[in-house]
Scaffold this active site. Structure first.
Site, PDB file in Angstrom:
ATOM      1  N   GLY A  15       0.812  -1.333  -0.128  1.00 53.58           N
ATOM      2  CA  GLY A  15       0.080  -0.116  -0.258  1.00 53.58           C
ATOM      3  C   GLY A  15       1.135   1.408   0.098  1.00 53.58           C
ATOM      4  O   GLY A  15       0.255   2.492   0.464  1.00 53.58           O
ATOM      5  N   TYR A  44       3.717 -14.009 -15.375  1.00 50.62           N
ATOM      6  CA  TYR A  44       2.650 -13.048 -14.776  1.00 50.62           C
ATOM      7  C   TYR A  44       1.456 -13.541 -15.034  1.00 50.62           C
ATOM      8  O   TYR A  44       0.575 -13.873 -13.875  1.00 50.62           O
ATOM      9  CB  TYR A  44       2.986 -11.701 -15.308  1.00 50.62           C
TER      10      TYR A  44
END
Length: 247
Positions: free
Chosen positions: A14, A148
């Site tokens: 975050g 990914y």
């Protein structure tokens, strides 16, 4: 009354981008925040800005994750909303993928995310919410994106199963899958000309004609985490300007 008054929100990943945008919105909605990330300097700035508990922690390291969760429990008492946003990218064509590259991507995006959720569950009260950052890369066949995409596809499958298993506890599990989003990731070690070129290229593949913003994705995270989404569970919501839906 604000949507997250007296709620403890933990954001894993975050200190920048979508995670930071969500942190600011959760704070504005009354949440008590705990934020993890790998950049100590940015975490200090976020802690000062949002009066949040900020912990340096690498989600690929299970011991660090456990220590961070223990600190969150000691400080905030538990978790009402868990936003698993930590992730890394990387491109390599199939012949160039090495075991080390594969493991680097998966240790964060899949393995790290799963065990973070597993270890956080004892801290969560019944009726809580988990939101996970996925990617449209899990379904879009983009050359060079095999490691990914495989990690994010695995994450999507994991999220659905976790959501099913947590039904007795009324903990909802949902995923937000961004399309091309204007965050810091693609700007690292790039010149202004290279950044603009990347923006132009990515914007050209989005039906709506531009990249998304971190705030646009974060608003979706808050919706899924809130009581407004009380009848939504197991969804993978694409926030992608129509890439998957219209592409």
């Amino acid at each position: 009354m604000k949507r997250f008054d007296n709620k403890c929100v933990a954001i894993l990943g975050g200190n920048a981008g979508i995670g930071l945008a969500a942190a600011r919105m959760f704070a504005a909605e009354g949440a008590k925040l705990a934020i993890t990330g790998r950049n100590s300097e940015k975490l200090r700035a976020v802690a000062e800005e949002l009066d949040a508990l900020c912990i340096r922690s690498d989600i690929s390291d299970l011991a660090q994750t456990e220590a961070a969760l223990s600190q969150i429990e000691d400080t905030l008492g538990g978790i009402d909303v868990l936003f698993v946003n930590a992730g890394v990218g990387g491109f390599a064509m199939v012949p160039d993928v090495t075991p080390e590259f594969w493991d680097q991507i998966h240790s964060v995006n899949l393995r790290g995310a799963f065990f973070a959720i597993q270890k956080a569950l004892p801290l969560m009260g019944d009726g809580g919410s988990i939101v996970i950052t996925g990617s449209i890369g899990s379904t879009a066949a983009v050359p060079g994106n095999v490691a990914y995409a495989a990690a994010k596809a695995g994450l999507r499958a994991m999220a659905r199963i976790v959501g099913k298993e947590l039904l007795p506890r009324r903990i909802r599990v949902n995923m937000v899958s961004p399309g091309p989003t204007d965050t810091e990731i693609f700007k690292r070690d790039a010149s202004p000309e290279e950044i603009q070129g990347m923006r132009d290229m990515l914007s050209s593949v989005v039906p709506i004609g531009r990249m998304g913003t971190s705030e646009e994705v974060a608003r979706t995270v808050l919706f899924l985490a809130s009581a407004e989404a009380s009848f939504i569970n197991g969804v993978d919501l694409c926030v992608d300007g129509g890439c998957i839906e219209l592409g």
